[in-house]
Scaffold this motif. Structure first.
Motif, PDB file in Angstrom:
ATOM      1  N   ILE A  62       0.878  -0.940   0.073  1.00  0.00           N
ATOM      2  CA  ILE A  62       0.174  -0.291  -0.148  1.00  0.00           C
ATOM      3  C   ILE A  62       1.116   1.582  -0.481  1.00  0.00           C
ATOM      4  CG2 ILE A  62      -1.705  -1.438   0.898  1.00  0.00           C
ATOM      5  CD1 ILE A  62      -1.373  -0.006   3.772  1.00  0.00           C
ATOM      6  N   PHE A  63       2.056   1.134  -0.140  1.00  0.00           N
ATOM      7  CA  PHE A  63       3.026   2.393  -0.091  1.00  0.00           C
ATOM      8  C   PHE A  63       3.646   2.207  -2.067  1.00  0.00           C
ATOM      9  CE2 PHE A  63       2.995   0.965   3.943  1.00  0.00           C
ATOM     10  CZ  PHE A  63       3.036   1.591   5.191  1.00  0.00           C
ATOM     11  N   GLN A  64       4.058   3.121  -1.981  1.00  0.00           N
ATOM     12  CA  GLN A  64       4.094   4.415  -3.622  1.00  0.00           C
ATOM     13  C   GLN A  64       5.437   3.496  -3.294  1.00  0.00           C
ATOM     14  OE1 GLN A  64       2.749   7.977  -3.533  1.00  0.00           O
ATOM     15  NE2 GLN A  64       0.833   7.833  -4.073  1.00  0.00           N
ATOM     16  N   ASP A  65       6.222   3.577  -4.545  1.00  0.00           N
ATOM     17  CA  ASP A  65       6.748   2.920  -5.446  1.00  0.00           C
ATOM     18  C   ASP A  65       7.505   4.362  -5.942  1.00  0.00           C
ATOM     19  OD1 ASP A  65       5.901   3.086  -8.131  1.00  0.00           O
ATOM     20  OD2 ASP A  65       5.854   0.618  -8.528  1.00  0.00           O
ATOM     21  N   GLU A  66       8.619   4.172  -6.992  1.00  0.00           N
ATOM     22  CA  GLU A  66       9.022   5.138  -7.531  1.00  0.00           C
ATOM     23  C   GLU A  66       8.279   5.722  -8.487  1.00  0.00           C
ATOM     24  OE1 GLU A  66      10.743   1.852  -9.512  1.00  0.00           O
ATOM     25  OE2 GLU A  66      11.094   2.522  -7.303  1.00  0.00           O
ATOM     26  N   HIS A  67       7.507   5.258  -9.119  1.00  0.00           N
ATOM     27  CA  HIS A  67       6.540   5.488 -10.284  1.00  0.00           C
ATOM     28  C   HIS A  67       4.970   6.161  -9.683  1.00  0.00           C
ATOM     29  CE1 HIS A  67       9.021   3.711 -13.452  1.00  0.00           C
ATOM     30  NE2 HIS A  67       9.810   2.690 -12.393  1.00  0.00           N
ATOM     31  N   GLY A  68       4.882   6.137  -8.310  1.00  0.00           N
ATOM     32  CA  GLY A  68       3.728   6.718  -7.571  1.00  0.00           C
ATOM     33  C   GLY A  68       2.926   5.128  -7.548  1.00  0.00           C
ATOM     34  N   MET A  84       0.879   1.803  -5.888  1.00  0.00           N
ATOM     35  CA  MET A  84       0.676   1.515  -4.616  1.00  0.00           C
ATOM     36  C   MET A  84       1.809  -0.472  -5.180  1.00  0.00           C
ATOM     37  SD  MET A  84      -2.348   2.539  -2.136  1.00  0.00           S
ATOM     38  CE  MET A  84      -3.676   1.792  -2.873  1.00  0.00           C
ATOM     39  N   ASN A  85       2.807   0.434  -4.505  1.00  0.00           N
ATOM     40  CA  ASN A  85       3.059  -1.347  -5.070  1.00  0.00           C
ATOM     41  C   ASN A  85       4.882  -2.083  -3.657  1.00  0.00           C
ATOM     42  OD1 ASN A  85       3.706  -2.927  -6.163  1.00  0.00           O
ATOM     43  ND2 ASN A  85       5.484  -2.726  -7.840  1.00  0.00           N
ATOM     44  N   LEU A  86       4.525  -1.542  -2.719  1.00  0.00           N
ATOM     45  CA  LEU A  86       5.931  -1.717  -2.145  1.00  0.00           C
ATOM     46  C   LEU A  86       4.924  -2.115  -0.558  1.00  0.00           C
ATOM     47  CD1 LEU A  86       8.553   1.197  -2.228  1.00  0.00           C
ATOM     48  CD2 LEU A  86       8.313  -1.560  -2.899  1.00  0.00           C
ATOM     49  N   ASN A  87       5.513  -2.881   0.008  1.00  0.00           N
ATOM     50  CA  ASN A  87       4.695  -3.403   1.486  1.00  0.00           C
ATOM     51  C   ASN A  87       5.952  -2.620   2.575  1.00  0.00           C
ATOM     52  OD1 ASN A  87       7.682  -4.414   2.566  1.00  0.00           O
ATOM     53  ND2 ASN A  87       6.949  -6.367   2.084  1.00  0.00           N
ATOM     54  N   VAL A  88       5.338  -2.651   3.829  1.00  0.00           N
ATOM     55  CA  VAL A  88       5.741  -1.412   4.830  1.00  0.00           C
ATOM     56  C   VAL A  88       7.412  -1.832   5.151  1.00  0.00           C
ATOM     57  CG1 VAL A  88       5.328  -3.092   7.389  1.00  0.00           C
ATOM     58  CG2 VAL A  88       5.118  -0.454   7.441  1.00  0.00           C
ATOM     59  N   GLN A  89       7.408  -3.080   5.272  1.00  0.00           N
ATOM     60  CA  GLN A  89       9.119  -3.235   5.129  1.00  0.00           C
ATOM     61  C   GLN A  89       9.923  -2.596   4.441  1.00  0.00           C
ATOM     62  OE1 GLN A  89       8.201  -7.874   5.782  1.00  0.00           O
ATOM     63  NE2 GLN A  89       9.033  -7.775   7.735  1.00  0.00           N
ATOM     64  N   GLN A  90       9.604  -3.069   3.246  1.00  0.00           N
ATOM     65  CA  GLN A  90      10.501  -2.166   2.264  1.00  0.00           C
ATOM     66  C   GLN A  90      10.429  -0.898   2.061  1.00  0.00           C
ATOM     67  OE1 GLN A  90       7.441  -3.900  -1.218  1.00  0.00           O
ATOM     68  NE2 GLN A  90       9.363  -5.453  -1.820  1.00  0.00           N
ATOM     69  N   THR A  91       9.422   0.299   2.762  1.00  0.00           N
ATOM     70  CA  THR A  91      10.230   1.183   2.502  1.00  0.00           C
ATOM     71  C   THR A  91      10.249   1.738   4.293  1.00  0.00           C
ATOM     72  OG1 THR A  91       7.675   1.800   4.290  1.00  0.00           O
ATOM     73  CG2 THR A  91       7.613   1.664   1.502  1.00  0.00           C
ATOM     74  N   GLY A  92      10.900   0.981   4.905  1.00  0.00           N
ATOM     75  CA  GLY A  92      11.513   1.189   6.225  1.00  0.00           C
ATOM     76  C   GLY A  92      10.122   1.733   7.626  1.00  0.00           C
ATOM     77  N   GLY A  93       9.361   1.548   7.147  1.00  0.00           N
ATOM     78  CA  GLY A  93       7.989   1.887   7.950  1.00  0.00           C
ATOM     79  C   GLY A  93       7.652   1.137   9.154  1.00  0.00           C
ATOM     80  N   GLN A  94       6.966   1.763  10.020  1.00  0.00           N
ATOM     81  CA  GLN A  94       6.761   0.895  11.226  1.00  0.00           C
ATOM     82  C   GLN A  94       5.044   1.545  11.632  1.00  0.00           C
ATOM     83  OE1 GLN A  94       8.472   4.432  13.253  1.00  0.00           O
ATOM     84  NE2 GLN A  94       8.704   3.277  14.450  1.00  0.00           N
ATOM     85  N   LEU A  95       4.187  -0.325  12.679  1.00  0.00           N
ATOM     86  CA  LEU A  95       2.610  -0.315  12.897  1.00  0.00           C
ATOM     87  C   LEU A  95       2.597   0.191  13.922  1.00  0.00           C
ATOM     88  CD1 LEU A  95       3.040  -4.372  11.522  1.00  0.00           C
ATOM     89  CD2 LEU A  95       2.487  -2.678  10.514  1.00  0.00           C
ATOM     90  N   LEU A  96       2.063   0.441  14.222  1.00  0.00           N
ATOM     91  CA  LEU A  96       0.960   1.009  15.392  1.00  0.00           C
ATOM     92  C   LEU A  96      -0.305  -0.041  15.778  1.00  0.00           C
ATOM     93  CD1 LEU A  96       0.622   2.073  18.031  1.00  0.00           C
ATOM     94  CD2 LEU A  96       0.428   4.361  16.530  1.00  0.00           C
ATOM     95  N   LEU A  97      -0.248  -0.955  16.581  1.00  0.00           N
ATOM     96  CA  LEU A  97      -1.499  -1.603  16.770  1.00  0.00           C
ATOM     97  C   LEU A  97      -2.000  -1.400  17.878  1.00  0.00           C
ATOM     98  CD1 LEU A  97       0.598  -4.505  16.369  1.00  0.00           C
ATOM     99  CD2 LEU A  97      -0.855  -3.867  14.324  1.00  0.00           C
ATOM    100  N   VAL A  98      -3.620  -0.882  17.439  1.00  0.00           N
ATOM    101  CA  VAL A  98      -4.240  -0.421  18.591  1.00  0.00           C
ATOM    102  C   VAL A  98      -5.025  -1.354  18.594  1.00  0.00           C
ATOM    103  CG1 VAL A  98      -5.385   1.398  19.457  1.00  0.00           C
ATOM    104  CG2 VAL A  98      -3.693   1.681  18.691  1.00  0.00           C
ATOM    105  N   SER A  99      -5.916  -1.733  19.976  1.00  0.00           N
ATOM    106  CA  SER A  99      -7.228  -2.686  19.709  1.00  0.00           C
ATOM    107  C   SER A  99      -8.123  -2.227  20.365  1.00  0.00           C
ATOM    108  CB  SER A  99      -7.247  -3.420  21.466  1.00  0.00           C
ATOM    109  OG  SER A  99      -8.080  -4.356  21.938  1.00  0.00           O
TER     110      SER A  99
END
Length: 152
Positions: free
Chosen positions: A54-60, A62-77
């Protein structure tokens, strides 16, 4: 399990005006356990979250995952994701698992996520939380993972 995924630029959870969790770019995931949910479903949910492109690649695209972008998770019950609004004006929450079931599932999801994606943060189960976020896109995706037996 039910999840509501939001791609965010940043998000945080406050309890009584104290920040207990915060992330930069990544995914804020609201999570609800239902009666028949199991640790295996928590694993499947985590697999899906980490693989979701759900993250944008160099062409705009949605082709990358959270790990590929160095992103983080915030989990909320959030048990209110199981709201039944079919009758009347007051939602029912009978589909949500009791805390004795849902808290261990949520805690295990958080533990496994922190192992697989260091930097994963979490809200406090059962607390009165204030969640703030900057939704990126906006991208918001509902996800329902029924027990495997219900999928067939």
């Amino acid at each position: 399990m039910i999840a509501l995924i939001q791609r965010v630029r940043r998000a945080q959870v406050d309890i009584e005006e104290q920040t207990v969790a915060q992330i930069g770019a990544g995914m804020l995931v609201l999570v609800c356990a239902e009666h028949d949910d199991t640790p295996e479903q928590a694993d499947r949910l985590l697999d899906k979250l980490l693989a979701m492109r759900i993250f944008q690649d160099e062409h705009g695209k949605m082709n990358l995952n959270v790990q590929q972008t160095g992103g983080q998770l915030l989990l909320v019950s959030q048990f209110t994701l199981a709201a039944d609004t079919r009758k009347g004006n007051r939602p029912g929450f009978s589909r949500a698992a009791a805390p004795a079931i849902s808290q261990p599932l949520f805690d295990e999801l958080v533990r496994r996520a922190q192992t697989r994606l260091p930097g994963t943060q979490a809200g406090v189960f059962g607390a009165d939380m204030q969640v703030s976020l900057i939704n990126d896109g906006p991208v918001t995706i509902p996800l329902h993972l029924p027990p495997k037996s219900a999928e067939n």
